[in-house]
Enzyme design. Structure first.
Site, PDB file in Angstrom:
ATOM      1  NE  ARG A   1     -23.937  12.505  24.983  1.00  0.00           N
ATOM      2  CZ  ARG A   1     -24.757  13.308  25.639  1.00  0.00           C
ATOM      3  NH1 ARG A   1     -25.750  12.801  26.360  1.00  0.00           N
ATOM      4  NH2 ARG A   1     -24.610  14.610  25.564  1.00  0.00           N
TER       5      ARG A   1
ATOM      6  CD  GLU B   1     -29.574  17.571  29.818  1.00  0.00           C
ATOM      7  OE1 GLU B   1     -29.394  18.383  30.732  1.00  0.00           O
ATOM      8  OE2 GLU B   1     -30.005  16.419  30.006  1.00  0.00           O
TER       9      GLU B   1
ATOM     10  CD  GLU C   1     -27.208  13.095  29.771  1.00  0.00           C
ATOM     11  OE1 GLU C   1     -27.800  13.369  30.835  1.00  0.00           O
ATOM     12  OE2 GLU C   1     -26.363  13.848  29.247  1.00  0.00           O
TER      13      GLU C   1
ATOM     14  CG  HIS D   1     -21.979  17.384  28.606  1.00  0.00           C
ATOM     15  ND1 HIS D   1     -22.623  16.211  28.238  1.00  0.00           N
ATOM     16  CD2 HIS D   1     -22.526  17.729  29.802  1.00  0.00           C
ATOM     17  CE1 HIS D   1     -23.497  15.862  29.174  1.00  0.00           C
ATOM     18  NE2 HIS D   1     -23.455  16.768  30.139  1.00  0.00           N
TER      19      HIS D   1
HETATM   20  C1  FCB Z   1     -28.150  15.729  32.669  1.00  0.00           C
HETATM   21  C2  FCB Z   1     -26.777  16.221  32.265  1.00  0.00           C
HETATM   22  C3  FCB Z   1     -25.673  15.334  32.767  1.00  0.00           C
HETATM   23  C4  FCB Z   1     -25.935  14.863  34.177  1.00  0.00           C
HETATM   24  C5  FCB Z   1     -27.308  14.236  34.283  1.00  0.00           C
HETATM   25  C6  FCB Z   1     -27.628  13.690  35.649  1.00  0.00           C
HETATM   26  O1  FCB Z   1     -29.044  16.770  32.667  1.00  0.00           O
HETATM   27  O2  FCB Z   1     -26.671  16.301  30.864  1.00  0.00           O
HETATM   28  O3  FCB Z   1     -24.461  16.031  32.662  1.00  0.00           O
HETATM   29  O4  FCB Z   1     -25.762  15.892  35.060  1.00  0.00           O
HETATM   30  O5  FCB Z   1     -28.257  15.205  33.945  1.00  0.00           O
END
Ligand code: FCB
Length: 507
Positions: free
Chosen positions: A124, A213, A411, A168
């Site tokens: 990703r 996010e 993630e 992002h």
């Molecule tokens: C998430 C983010 C990523 C990274 C991780 C540790 O919230 O999407 O960019 O910072 O945390």
């Protein structure tokens, strides 16, 4: 609000996982013994020796453009809000920036060789919007497109499925100056960008994520202002930004589908932080589930911003905002124009969940859910986040029950204090243990019938962790930042073995 010494930066998107602020959090009476049991009981599940995961399960790692690429001003790239923000004094740890980061822009071939050695089947990455469209709209930077095209080709030749995120957090600076995420033009601009990318890459890319996010993005950018562009807006304004972010997601989905050269698998990468039952009792489990999708008024200010889940998922997957959230927001609720909810509620192929942890909840005497303190000495990552493996069982399970979508863990991971040992290797037993615990929890969800597409570990490489700069190492691969030399950590070798057995060797 008081802050934990472990999380001294105020109201970050990480605040929800800090051990701080007992008074400010209005906690219920603590039951530390239960909480301690909660951690320990994750360690000895009875597991079969065959793989608990589907045969086509994707095993990968996740990254994002600003955090790894570098080449911030190369080959015609425009600036993003992060290029600007990181250069402002006092914003990032020790004045660090992502100007060079991991230099992935130039070293991606070497990194793909490491991915191949590990046996990754998915990678990703995010596309930098201003690398493709330097002004955010209008003329396309062909060199930017060419970079992502080369990256995708190299991944495919290594047998690795590209999973592309469109956004992002690196908003084109030019668009920020034109109103950015507060402008109702943003969804159109984002849709146009999505169309450009889909036309260029969808002959080879099949897995797409629109927004990474949204909760953390809006929270960091506009609520606490600790992330780019660093604004602290009034509640009505940041909730407007949230609504516009949803609209942009919807427009991007439409644009991908309209321009894709082959059927596209489109999802959304939402940060999800479930409430976790303090004990195995049916009452505590029910309380935690209810709490996970509740939207009390304090979820819409800095204090508990990072706990709200339903607001960030219901509109996208159910086509409506939670009624209790709209009531809590009152006049600060975003204006919803005719057609907005239809635009936001596009058919999706999977629900991407970024899951790092949750907090503990029990059923109170009155039937209400109550939060339970983590006991003193509860396991923490280097970032100060609680290690709560149960989150990777509860989140997929409850998300699937509520939204009926296949789940893709987009993630999960932890930072640890890694360095090069005297033997020249990087030993990171805590990352191995963390990941094993979380994967065992995910295996439980899989065995109970939750359809899972894959697991993407955050992250492939140590990288630029936003306002924390390079202090938080999340990689399976160590990066020596002065030289940019890569060293696969012990966890990379361990992960390779897990992948090879499709998770069966977790036992
Ligand atoms: C998430 C983010 C990523 C990274 C991780 C540790 O919230 O999407 O960019 O910072 O945390």
């Amino acid at each position: 609000m008081s802050h934990s010494p472990m999380n001294s930066h105020c109201f970050t998107r990480r605040e929800f996982l800090s051990v701080s602020g007992a008074a400010a959090l209005s906690l219920a009476n603590a039951r530390p013994a239960d909480a301690a049991t909660h951690f320990v009981r994750q360690t000895s599940p009875a597991l079969p020796t065959t793989s608990p995961f589907p045969t086509n399960f994707l095993w990968g790692a996740a990254t994002s453009a600003y955090q790894i690429e570098g080449a911030a001003r190369e080959d015609g790239k425009g600036l993003s809000v992060w290029d600007d923000f990181a250069h402002k004094p006092g914003k990032i740890h020790d004045g660090q920036t992502g100007d060079v980061a991991c230099d992935f822009y130039h070293r991606y071939a070497e990194d793909i060789a490491h991915m191949r050695d590990m046996g990754l089947t998915a990678f990703r990455f995010s596309i930098s919007w201003p690398r493709v469209l330097p002004d955010g709209t209008g003329s396309v930077n062909q060199k930017g497109i060419d970079f992502y095209s080369r990256l995708v080709d190299a991944l495919l030749s290594a047998g690795i499925a590209p999973v592309a995120t469109l956004f992002h957090w690196d908003t084109p600076l030019a668009l920020h100056h034109r109103g950015g995420w507060l402008s109702r033009d943003m969804p159109q601009w984002f849709g146009d960008y999505a169309a450009v990318v889909a036309r260029a890459l969808s002959d080879r890319v099949t897995h797409w994520l629109t927004i990474n996010e949204p909760r953390s993005f809006v929270g960091g950018a506009y609520v606490t202002g600790v992330q780019a562009p660093g604004e602290q807006l009034a509640r009505a304004e940041y909730m407007r930004a949230a609504h516009i972010t949803f609209l942009a997601h919807g427009r991007a989905v439409q644009a991908i589908r309209a321009n894709a050269h082959q059927p596209a698998q489109v999802g959304y990468a939402c940060d999800v932080s479930p409430s976790l039952p303090a004990t195995d009792s049916a009452a505590d489990i029910a309380a935690a589930r209810e709490s996970t999708f509740s939207s009390p008024p304090d979820h819409f200010s800095g204090a508990h911003w990072w706990r709200e889940n339903a607001w960030w998922l219901d509109p996208v997957f159910l086509g409506r905002y939670p009624a209790s959230a709209l009531a809590a927001l009152g006049k600060d609720a975003p204006e919803i124009l005719g057609g907005d909810m239809e635009t936001i509620h596009q058919p999706l192929d999977f629900l991407g969940a970024n899951v790092y942890g949750g907090w503990l909840v029990r059923a109170g005497a009155s039937g209400e859910f109550e939060e339970v303190h983590f006991p003193a000495g509860f396991p923490l990552t280097a970032f100060g986040w609680q290690v709560t493996p149960d989150a990777l069982y509860r989140a997929p399970k409850w998300l699937h029950e509520r939204y009926h979508m296949p789940i893709f863990i987009t993630e999960n991971g932890c930072s640890s204090r890694d360095w090069i040992s005297l033997d020249g290797k990087v030993h990171d037993p805590q990352r191995i243990d963390f990941t094993a615990r979380y994967l065992l929890a995910l295996a439980r969800a899989s065995r109970e019938g939750v359809p899972l597409l894959g697991y993407l570990h955050w992250s492939l490489l140590d990288n630029f962790e936003w306002q924390e700069g390079y202090t938080q190492r999340f990689g399976l691969i160590f990066v020596d930042f002065p030289t940019r030399r890569r060293i696969p950590k012990d966890s990379a070798l361990w992960y390779a073995a897990i992948i090879k057995s499709n998770g069966a060797s977790l036992t």
